[in-house]
Design a protein around this motif. Structure first.
Motif, short mmCIF file in Angstrom:
data_model
loop_
_atom_site.label_atom_id
_atom_site.label_comp_id
_atom_site.label_asym_id
_atom_site.label_seq_id
_atom_site.Cartn_x
_atom_site.Cartn_y
_atom_site.Cartn_z
N PRO A 1 0.89 -1.08 0.10
CA PRO A 1 -0.08 -0.09 0.06
C PRO A 1 0.92 1.27 -0.14
CG PRO A 1 0.13 -0.96 2.30
CD PRO A 1 0.95 -1.96 1.40
N LEU A 2 0.46 2.26 -0.60
CA LEU A 2 1.03 3.50 -0.60
C LEU A 2 0.05 4.30 0.47
CD1 LEU A 2 2.41 5.80 -3.37
CD2 LEU A 2 1.06 6.69 -1.77
N ILE A 3 0.70 4.85 1.31
CA ILE A 3 0.09 5.51 2.58
C ILE A 3 0.43 7.01 2.38
CG2 ILE A 3 0.21 5.58 4.98
CD1 ILE A 3 1.19 2.71 5.04
N ILE A 4 -0.45 8.05 2.74
CA ILE A 4 -0.11 9.35 2.96
C ILE A 4 -0.49 9.61 4.40
CG2 ILE A 4 -0.99 11.62 2.51
CD1 ILE A 4 -1.53 10.99 -0.18
N SER A 5 0.35 10.10 5.10
CA SER A 5 0.40 10.37 6.40
C SER A 5 0.64 11.79 6.84
CB SER A 5 1.35 9.69 7.33
OG SER A 5 2.31 9.74 6.93
N ALA A 6 0.09 12.10 8.17
CA ALA A 6 0.49 13.45 8.66
C ALA A 6 1.21 13.58 9.97
CB ALA A 6 -0.74 14.50 9.07
N PRO A 7 2.08 14.37 10.28
CA PRO A 7 2.88 14.09 11.42
C PRO A 7 2.13 14.49 12.74
CG PRO A 7 3.62 16.39 10.43
CD PRO A 7 2.55 15.50 9.58
N GLN A 8 2.55 13.82 13.82
CA GLN A 8 1.63 14.03 15.18
C GLN A 8 2.57 13.66 16.13
OE1 GLN A 8 -1.24 10.71 15.78
NE2 GLN A 8 -2.35 12.18 17.22
N LYS A 9 2.76 14.66 17.04
CA LYS A 9 3.65 14.66 18.01
C LYS A 9 3.39 13.57 19.25
CE LYS A 9 6.92 16.98 18.79
NZ LYS A 9 8.41 16.76 18.63
N ASN A 10 4.28 12.85 19.63
CA ASN A 10 4.29 11.78 20.66
C ASN A 10 5.59 11.62 21.32
OD1 ASN A 10 3.93 9.24 22.10
ND2 ASN A 10 2.62 8.55 20.43
N GLN A 11 5.68 12.52 22.41
CA GLN A 11 6.75 12.25 23.29
C GLN A 11 7.17 11.12 23.98
OE1 GLN A 11 8.83 14.80 23.70
NE2 GLN A 11 7.67 16.37 22.57
N LEU A 12 6.14 10.32 24.21
CA LEU A 12 6.08 9.04 24.81
C LEU A 12 6.77 8.12 23.81
CD1 LEU A 12 5.60 7.33 27.35
CD2 LEU A 12 3.39 6.78 26.34
N GLY B 1 5.84 3.42 13.85
CA GLY B 1 7.07 3.59 14.70
C GLY B 1 8.44 2.95 14.13
N LEU B 2 8.47 2.31 13.07
CA LEU B 2 9.67 2.02 12.47
C LEU B 2 10.60 3.07 11.98
CD1 LEU B 2 11.37 -0.53 11.68
CD2 LEU B 2 10.11 -0.48 9.28
N VAL C 1 19.92 10.24 15.18
CA VAL C 1 19.61 11.58 14.91
C VAL C 1 18.38 11.81 15.42
CG1 VAL C 1 20.65 10.78 12.56
CG2 VAL C 1 18.35 10.26 13.07
N PRO C 2 18.07 13.10 15.20
CA PRO C 2 16.76 13.61 15.91
C PRO C 2 15.45 12.59 15.70
CG PRO C 2 18.12 15.56 15.18
CD PRO C 2 18.69 14.38 14.63
N ILE C 3 14.86 12.28 16.63
CA ILE C 3 13.52 11.74 16.52
C ILE C 3 12.54 12.44 15.73
CG2 ILE C 3 11.96 10.15 17.54
CD1 ILE C 3 14.78 9.09 17.62
N SER C 4 11.91 12.17 14.68
CA SER C 4 10.82 12.78 13.90
C SER C 4 9.63 12.48 14.76
CB SER C 4 10.75 12.52 12.58
OG SER C 4 10.50 11.16 12.49
N ALA C 5 8.41 13.21 14.27
CA ALA C 5 7.06 13.06 14.71
C ALA C 5 6.43 11.98 14.15
CB ALA C 5 6.31 14.34 14.48
N LEU C 6 5.64 11.12 14.98
CA LEU C 6 5.01 10.17 14.47
C LEU C 6 4.30 10.38 13.50
CD1 LEU C 6 4.67 6.93 14.78
CD2 LEU C 6 2.58 7.42 16.44
N SER C 7 3.87 9.49 12.29
CA SER C 7 2.94 9.76 11.25
C SER C 7 1.56 9.17 11.44
CB SER C 7 3.81 9.47 9.86
OG SER C 7 4.84 10.17 9.58
#
Length: 426
Positions: free
Chosen positions: A268-279, A382-383, A393-399
């Motif tokens: 599947p091709l997935i389109i996602s949006a970033p979502q902050k998740n500090q945990l 989360g992969l 490297v800096p951890i990006s926001a979860l998609s």
């Protein structure tokens, strides 16, 4: 920007809903029908029609350039009004297009290329070996599709071939009264709109599906064609301000169909949006530190074929000892195992220089089929963050997934689908 007619606006968002996949006896009968249609008689029919095209050559060779162009424009007008399966008209048209290719590209299509173009026009999957001129064959069929006035997408495997083939075939398309465009990964929306507005558009499968999904998201709630048509009649400006880039789905000619329709079909091709998740950011960093004490073979087993990680008893004991002093999230066995297995998968299966590269402290995914970088893509669940933790490297926001569709289902939305490959029988 051109104002869309109600018909154009309707076709822009309409597509063929994929019928359900056949199962059981229906699937078996369908396979038998396919075997019957692939019999030698079908190939003989294509050869006979290609020989008819050959026989018409003297009629077209004698024409001057302006006369040839005029005759092609007359055929274009007739072709748009006629049924697409009007075989005699297609044969006459291919004879003229063949002569145009000889004059404008310096390449005269051989009999096998004429057969291939007829096969594509009739919705077949054609087996053409490397060196038999698949690019020119697709161009001949694309002219016929472009003459219908409906969108035609020539799908290939990478951006280089998209730009090369569109540029190489441009003179033929122009002479035949067909507008050609191309869409690549780095294009801005305005250029994408221009590329898709052409009669024939060269594009990769990934960009085509991504733009289709983005257009569906832009439509919001007004996805049903009839409701959209009513809205456009009541609010004419809305049609030109919706941000859509595609003209709709109708005809697809797929080059290297084995790669596009089989190798990548169920992905599947997935389109996602970033979502902050500090945990999650904290968890993947801790998981990276925890797995440093785990060794393959001693604490866990690796299945390279299925890309699976299985912790053994020694691994579970080691993991319990390492997580004893960690916060509450790490005390739940299922959550802990999931986080650790994700970190181990990032270490065992995702290798720097093969599945990804690091550029400017960011993980950039590499397409395993083409070797090209995909800077705007991320792995899900989360992969991607686990790989970032591995590379420090800096951890990006979860998609967060907002749209997804497999290539297999997407290509079944086209009303006309055909393709070429050197390994069709296999």
């Amino acid at each position: 920007m051109k104002t869309l007619t109600p018909t154009d606006s309707y076709r822009r968002v309409q597509f063929r809903p994929p019928p359900p996949l056949l199962k059981g006896l229906d699937s078996r009968v369908n396979s038998l029908i396919g075997a019957y249609e692939r019999r030698s008689k079908a190939l003989q029919s294509l050869r006979q029609d290609a020989e008819k095209v050959e026989a018409l050559a003297p009629e077209w060779v004698e024409l001057e350039d302006n006369q040839l162009h005029q005759r092609l424009m007359e055929l274009r007008a007739r072709f748009r009004r006629a049924d697409r399966d009007a075989s005699e008209l297609a044969i006459s048209a291919l004879a003229g297009i063949r002569e145009a290719a000889d004059r404008k590209l310096g390449l005269r299509p051989f009999l096998v290329q004429i057969m291939g173009a007829l096969a594509l026009h009739r919705g077949y999957l054609a087996e053409m070996a490397t060196g038999e001129g698949k690019t020119l064959t697709a161009g001949l069929a694309a002219v016929l599709a472009g003459w219908t006035g409906r969108p035609c997408h020539v799908v290939t495997v990478n951006d280089y071939l998209v730009e090369r083939d569109a540029g190489w075939m441009q003179e033929l398309y122009k002479f035949c009264g067909v507008r050609v465009g191309c869409v690549t990964g780095l294009m801005e929306p305005a250029k994408r709109l221009h590329g898709y507005s052409a009669d024939v558009t060269y594009v990769t499968s990934k960009e085509l599906l991504a733009d289709f999904l983005r257009d569906r998201l832009r439509l919001g709630r007004v996805t049903e064609p009839s409701r959209r048509l009513i809205r456009d009649l009541l609010q004419p400006r809305a049609a030109n301000q919706d941000g859509l880039v595609m003209r709709g789905l109708h005809t697809a000619i797929v080059d290297e169909a084995d790669s596009v329709l089989i190798d990548e079909a169920v992905t599947p091709l997935i389109i996602s949006a970033p979502q902050k998740n500090q945990l999650l950011e904290s968890a993947v960093t801790i998981a990276k530190e925890v797995i440093e004490t785990l060794k393959p073979g001693e604490h866990y087993e690796v299945n390279q074929r299925y890309r699976e990680i299985r912790l053994n008893e020694a691994g579970r004991k080691q993991l319990s000892a390492a997580c004893a002093a960690l916060p509450g999230l790490w005390q739940g066995l299922e959550r802990r195992d999931e986080l650790v297995k994700q970190a181990l998968a990032a270490r065992e299966f995702y290798l720097r220089g093969k599945q990804y590269v690091v550029l400017d402290d960011k993980i950039v995914i590499v397409d395993e089929f083409t070797g090209r970088q995909m800077p705007n893509r991320t792995w899900n669940q989360g992969l991607h963050q686990a790989v970032e933790a591995k590379e420090e490297v800096p951890i990006s926001a979860l998609s967060e997934t907002i749209a997804r569709l497999s290539f297999q289902r997407f290509f079944r939305c086209f009303r006309r689908l055909s393709g070429m490959t050197g390994t069709a029988r296999e």
